[in-house]
Design an enzyme around this catalytic site. Structure first.
Site, PDB file in Angstrom:
ATOM      1  N   LYS A 134     103.316   5.925   1.958  1.00  0.00           N
ATOM      2  CA  LYS A 134     104.420   6.879   2.073  1.00  0.00           C
ATOM      3  C   LYS A 134     103.963   8.251   1.607  1.00  0.00           C
ATOM      4  O   LYS A 134     103.458   8.405   0.491  1.00  0.00           O
ATOM      5  CB  LYS A 134     105.609   6.423   1.230  1.00  0.00           C
ATOM      6  CG  LYS A 134     106.803   7.370   1.314  1.00  0.00           C
ATOM      7  CD  LYS A 134     108.039   6.767   0.701  1.00  0.00           C
ATOM      8  CE  LYS A 134     109.239   7.686   0.887  1.00  0.00           C
ATOM      9  NZ  LYS A 134     110.496   7.065   0.467  1.00  0.00           N
ATOM     10  N   ASP A 152     119.518   6.037  -4.854  1.00  0.00           N
ATOM     11  CA  ASP A 152     119.606   6.043  -3.394  1.00  0.00           C
ATOM     12  C   ASP A 152     119.594   4.618  -2.826  1.00  0.00           C
ATOM     13  O   ASP A 152     118.858   4.316  -1.890  1.00  0.00           O
ATOM     14  CB  ASP A 152     118.446   6.857  -2.805  1.00  0.00           C
ATOM     15  CG  ASP A 152     118.669   7.236  -1.346  1.00  0.00           C
ATOM     16  OD1 ASP A 152     119.843   7.253  -0.906  1.00  0.00           O
ATOM     17  OD2 ASP A 152     117.675   7.497  -0.635  1.00  0.00           O
TER      18      ASP A 152
END
Length: 261
Positions: free
Chosen positions: A15, A108
């Site tokens: 990522k 999140d």
């Protein structure tokens, strides 16, 4: 996000981070903390690197991808699978909030950040972002419609109850098979405020019955008591007043009690 294979043939996910303003030293310090977090319901960070503005994280690869790819498509999850996903996710958050050496907020939680292995066991992903971003309120911009607790919208101090709220929304999505954005759009038609989710769901159940909220395919299995118990946990988690929401340890306790009834 990239898929890669290491020299030892281990499959990983790479990522690339954008918007991380920390220097390399601070990034290495925070990423080292995240790498040392090890719990079966948290995605394992294998490594990281930083070169000025270029910062990468290397995670374990999970075969079934994220929950949203199964939950909102034709692939069907039975009640036991949904319960297993709910309990595993709750255990992952419990570790971050209360059991690990380092207290971590996720900020999140949503189906896109819950990954599934080959046995459909859940693992929470991206749990270190709140440590890597200097401004925690910048994470608010990444949240989808429907996942934002009232304290985010009012710019109040953020604590673990934000994750509890997000978890409650995910649980509602698991039970209804409807995305948060669809649920909130429906809610907006009937109420002036979009944060009255508890009132909306409660009234739906009281007036029209559990089947108006629950995915109809789950009702075919008709473990009504278990479904009612899961919905009770859901409604506790999405209370507008964060002080009325349970801790994740209480959530896990309620889920386990519900399974044993």
């Amino acid at each position: 996000m990239y898929k890669g294979v290491l020299d030892d043939e281990k499959v990983v996910v790479v990522k690339r981070l954008n918007g991380v303003l920390q220097g390399d030293v601070e990034f290495w310090a925070e990423a080292s903390v995240i790498r040392n977090i090890n719990q079966r319901h948290l995605v394992k960070l294998w490594g990281f690197c930083a070169d000025n503005q270029h910062k990468l994280l290397v995670y374990e690869y999970l075969e079934n991808g994220s929950l949203d790819k199964i939950l909102f498509l034709d692939a069907e999850l039975g009640l036991e699978q949904r319960y297993k996903i709910a309990l595993g996710t709750a255990n992952g958050l419990l570790y971050l909030h209360e059991e690990g050496l380092e207290w971590v907020l996720h900020c999140d939680i949503k189906p896109q950040n819950i990954l599934l292995d080959d046995q459909l066991e859940p693992k929470v992903a991206d749990f270190g972002m709140s440590k890597l971003f200097t401004d925690i309120y910048g994470i608010k911009d990444m949240q989808g419609r429907g996942y934002m607790a009232l304290e985010w919208m009012m710019n109040l101090k953020i604590d673990a109850k934000v994750d509890v709220y997000n978890y409650g929304i995910v649980l509602l999505e698991l039970l209804s098979r409807k995305s948060a954005s669809i649920l909130i759009s429906t809610l907006a038609k009937e109420y002036n405020e979009c944060n009255q989710l508890v009132q909306y769901v409660t009234e739906k159940i009281q007036i029209e019955g559990l089947e108006e909220v629950i995915n109809p395919r789950l009702l075919c299995e008709y473990e009504k008591k278990k479904l009612e118990g899961l919905m009770k946990v859901n409604l506790l988690c999405v209370q507008e007043d964060r002080n009325a929401r349970p801790t994740m340890s209480k959530v896990v306790e309620l889920l386990l009690d519900n399974d044993h009834e």
